[in-house]
Design a protein around this motif. Sequence first.
Motif, PDB file in Angstrom:
ATOM      1  N   MET A   1       0.831  -1.183   0.000  1.00  0.00           N
ATOM      2  CA  MET A   1       0.000   0.000   0.000  1.00  0.00           C
ATOM      3  C   MET A   1       0.874   1.245   0.000  1.00  0.00           C
ATOM      4  O   MET A   1       2.041   1.198   0.339  1.00  0.00           O
ATOM      5  N   LEU A   2       0.280   2.349  -0.428  1.00  0.00           N
ATOM      6  CA  LEU A   2       0.974   3.621  -0.553  1.00  0.00           C
ATOM      7  C   LEU A   2       0.302   4.636   0.352  1.00  0.00           C
ATOM      8  O   LEU A   2      -0.930   4.712   0.389  1.00  0.00           O
ATOM      9  N   LEU A   3       1.101   5.381   1.088  1.00  0.00           N
ATOM     10  CA  LEU A   3       0.566   6.304   2.094  1.00  0.00           C
ATOM     11  C   LEU A   3       1.349   7.599   2.081  1.00  0.00           C
ATOM     12  O   LEU A   3       2.574   7.588   2.002  1.00  0.00           O
ATOM     13  N   THR A   4       0.625   8.732   2.175  1.00  0.00           N
ATOM     14  CA  THR A   4       1.300  10.022   2.368  1.00  0.00           C
ATOM     15  C   THR A   4       1.065  10.499   3.796  1.00  0.00           C
ATOM     16  O   THR A   4       0.037  10.187   4.399  1.00  0.00           O
ATOM     17  N   ALA A   5       2.009  11.265   4.321  1.00  0.00           N
ATOM     18  CA  ALA A   5       1.899  11.723   5.711  1.00  0.00           C
ATOM     19  C   ALA A   5       2.647  13.037   5.882  1.00  0.00           C
ATOM     20  O   ALA A   5       3.507  13.394   5.081  1.00  0.00           O
ATOM     21  N   GLY A   6       2.310  13.734   6.975  1.00  0.00           N
ATOM     22  CA  GLY A   6       3.019  14.958   7.335  1.00  0.00           C
ATOM     23  C   GLY A   6       2.594  16.161   6.521  1.00  0.00           C
ATOM     24  O   GLY A   6       1.670  16.100   5.711  1.00  0.00           O
ATOM     25  N   PRO A   7       3.271  17.287   6.728  1.00  0.00           N
ATOM     26  CA  PRO A   7       2.974  18.511   5.995  1.00  0.00           C
ATOM     27  C   PRO A   7       3.812  18.592   4.723  1.00  0.00           C
ATOM     28  O   PRO A   7       4.650  17.721   4.456  1.00  0.00           O
ATOM     29  N   THR A   8       3.596  19.631   3.935  1.00  0.00           N
ATOM     30  CA  THR A   8       4.577  20.023   2.925  1.00  0.00           C
ATOM     31  C   THR A   8       5.009  21.446   3.228  1.00  0.00           C
ATOM     32  O   THR A   8       4.245  22.234   3.788  1.00  0.00           O
ATOM     33  N   TYR A   9       6.244  21.760   2.888  1.00  0.00           N
ATOM     34  CA  TYR A   9       6.794  23.100   3.071  1.00  0.00           C
ATOM     35  C   TYR A   9       7.048  23.703   1.689  1.00  0.00           C
ATOM     36  O   TYR A   9       7.749  23.098   0.860  1.00  0.00           O
ATOM     37  N   GLU A  10       6.489  24.876   1.469  1.00  0.00           N
ATOM     38  CA  GLU A  10       6.628  25.544   0.178  1.00  0.00           C
ATOM     39  C   GLU A  10       7.543  26.747   0.348  1.00  0.00           C
ATOM     40  O   GLU A  10       7.216  27.700   1.056  1.00  0.00           O
ATOM     41  N   ALA A  11       8.703  26.705  -0.286  1.00  0.00           N
ATOM     42  CA  ALA A  11       9.759  27.700  -0.054  1.00  0.00           C
ATOM     43  C   ALA A  11       9.352  29.099  -0.509  1.00  0.00           C
ATOM     44  O   ALA A  11       8.763  29.288  -1.577  1.00  0.00           O
ATOM     45  N   ILE A  12       9.661  30.080   0.330  1.00  0.00           N
ATOM     46  CA  ILE A  12       9.549  31.502  -0.009  1.00  0.00           C
ATOM     47  C   ILE A  12      10.924  32.020  -0.454  1.00  0.00           C
ATOM     48  O   ILE A  12      11.058  32.704  -1.452  1.00  0.00           O
ATOM     49  N   ASP A  13      11.926  31.647   0.321  1.00  0.00           N
ATOM     50  CA  ASP A  13      13.326  31.955   0.009  1.00  0.00           C
ATOM     51  C   ASP A  13      14.158  30.848   0.661  1.00  0.00           C
ATOM     52  O   ASP A  13      13.588  29.875   1.165  1.00  0.00           O
ATOM     53  N   PRO A  14      15.471  30.917   0.670  1.00  0.00           N
ATOM     54  CA  PRO A  14      16.257  29.802   1.220  1.00  0.00           C
ATOM     55  C   PRO A  14      16.034  29.512   2.702  1.00  0.00           C
ATOM     56  O   PRO A  14      16.431  28.443   3.182  1.00  0.00           O
ATOM     57  N   VAL A  15      15.405  30.421   3.452  1.00  0.00           N
ATOM     58  CA  VAL A  15      15.253  30.208   4.893  1.00  0.00           C
ATOM     59  C   VAL A  15      13.800  30.220   5.367  1.00  0.00           C
ATOM     60  O   VAL A  15      13.542  29.903   6.529  1.00  0.00           O
ATOM     61  N   ARG A  16      12.855  30.569   4.517  1.00  0.00           N
ATOM     62  CA  ARG A  16      11.453  30.679   4.945  1.00  0.00           C
ATOM     63  C   ARG A  16      10.561  29.815   4.059  1.00  0.00           C
ATOM     64  O   ARG A  16      10.884  29.556   2.900  1.00  0.00           O
ATOM     65  N   PHE A  17       9.431  29.442   4.621  1.00  0.00           N
ATOM     66  CA  PHE A  17       8.504  28.611   3.852  1.00  0.00           C
ATOM     67  C   PHE A  17       7.079  28.832   4.330  1.00  0.00           C
ATOM     68  O   PHE A  17       6.831  29.377   5.406  1.00  0.00           O
ATOM     69  N   ILE A  18       6.125  28.383   3.515  1.00  0.00           N
ATOM     70  CA  ILE A  18       4.719  28.292   3.904  1.00  0.00           C
ATOM     71  C   ILE A  18       4.457  26.843   4.273  1.00  0.00           C
ATOM     72  O   ILE A  18       4.814  25.929   3.528  1.00  0.00           O
ATOM     73  N   GLY A  19       3.856  26.616   5.440  1.00  0.00           N
ATOM     74  CA  GLY A  19       3.578  25.250   5.866  1.00  0.00           C
ATOM     75  C   GLY A  19       2.347  25.185   6.732  1.00  0.00           C
ATOM     76  O   GLY A  19       1.511  26.091   6.724  1.00  0.00           O
ATOM     77  N   ASN A  20       2.208  24.121   7.487  1.00  0.00           N
ATOM     78  CA  ASN A  20       1.082  23.971   8.411  1.00  0.00           C
ATOM     79  C   ASN A  20       1.540  23.195   9.635  1.00  0.00           C
ATOM     80  O   ASN A  20       2.715  22.823   9.743  1.00  0.00           O
ATOM     81  N   HIS A  21       0.608  22.938  10.553  1.00  0.00           N
ATOM     82  CA  HIS A  21       0.966  22.359  11.850  1.00  0.00           C
ATOM     83  C   HIS A  21       0.923  20.827  11.886  1.00  0.00           C
ATOM     84  O   HIS A  21       1.020  20.234  12.966  1.00  0.00           O
ATOM     85  N   SER A  22       0.791  20.179  10.755  1.00  0.00           N
ATOM     86  CA  SER A  22       0.745  18.715  10.752  1.00  0.00           C
ATOM     87  C   SER A  22       2.042  18.128  11.308  1.00  0.00           C
ATOM     88  O   SER A  22       3.141  18.558  10.955  1.00  0.00           O
TER      89      SER A  22
END
Length: 210
Positions: A1-22
């Motif tokens: 079976m195949l499973l996804t988990a956790g958040p994803t982080y979407e980069a703004i610049d090399p040190v910042r990202f958009i994410g969530n609390h998962s």
Amino acid sequence: MLLTAGPTYEAIDPVRFIGNHSTGKMGFAIAERFAQCGATVQLVSGPTCLDIDNPAVIVTAVTSADQMYEAVKERAPAADIIVYAAAVADYKPKVVADKKIKKEGNDLTIELVKNVDIAAELGKVKLPGQFSVGFALETHNESTNAREKLSKKNLNMIVLNSLNDKGAGFKHDTNKVTIIEPDAVTAFELKQKNEVAQDIVNLIWERLHA
């Protein structure tokens, strides 16, 4: 079976990202339960501090939604069961700065574009006999929104949890879920996430072997 988990982080610049609390706890618990049932598990996980020590669970670490999509798309054709438990970011910056954005002025505008909807895209090419399960974390119109996702993404069932339920959602060791199918609804009480994972796996197994 195949499973996804956790958040994803979407980069703004090399040190910042958009994410969530998962935290990934729910997805990792489901992976453990499937492995205990004898399944070989391909776990595609976003950034998390969790680890899993089971030879039947093969972990692929990714960061962004695009990376998760590519990893899942590659593995999907071999899967009998696919569970989309990750909290994938809906949007990402249109442009990623190659250097740290300096603090200048009182305002900063970042243009966002939609990320790929992994479950919806793979739902379009779902193979005969594949059993797919989605997750919906809602704050209002919970059942209506979940049913829309069930149909839109060509899922067999969707696991609904509401942030209105105390002890459910992100940053908890507990969760309270309702599993919605096209012709059935199964509600569970607040439980530890490993117990919730067992309930989910049991119901999937029941449907597959009915």
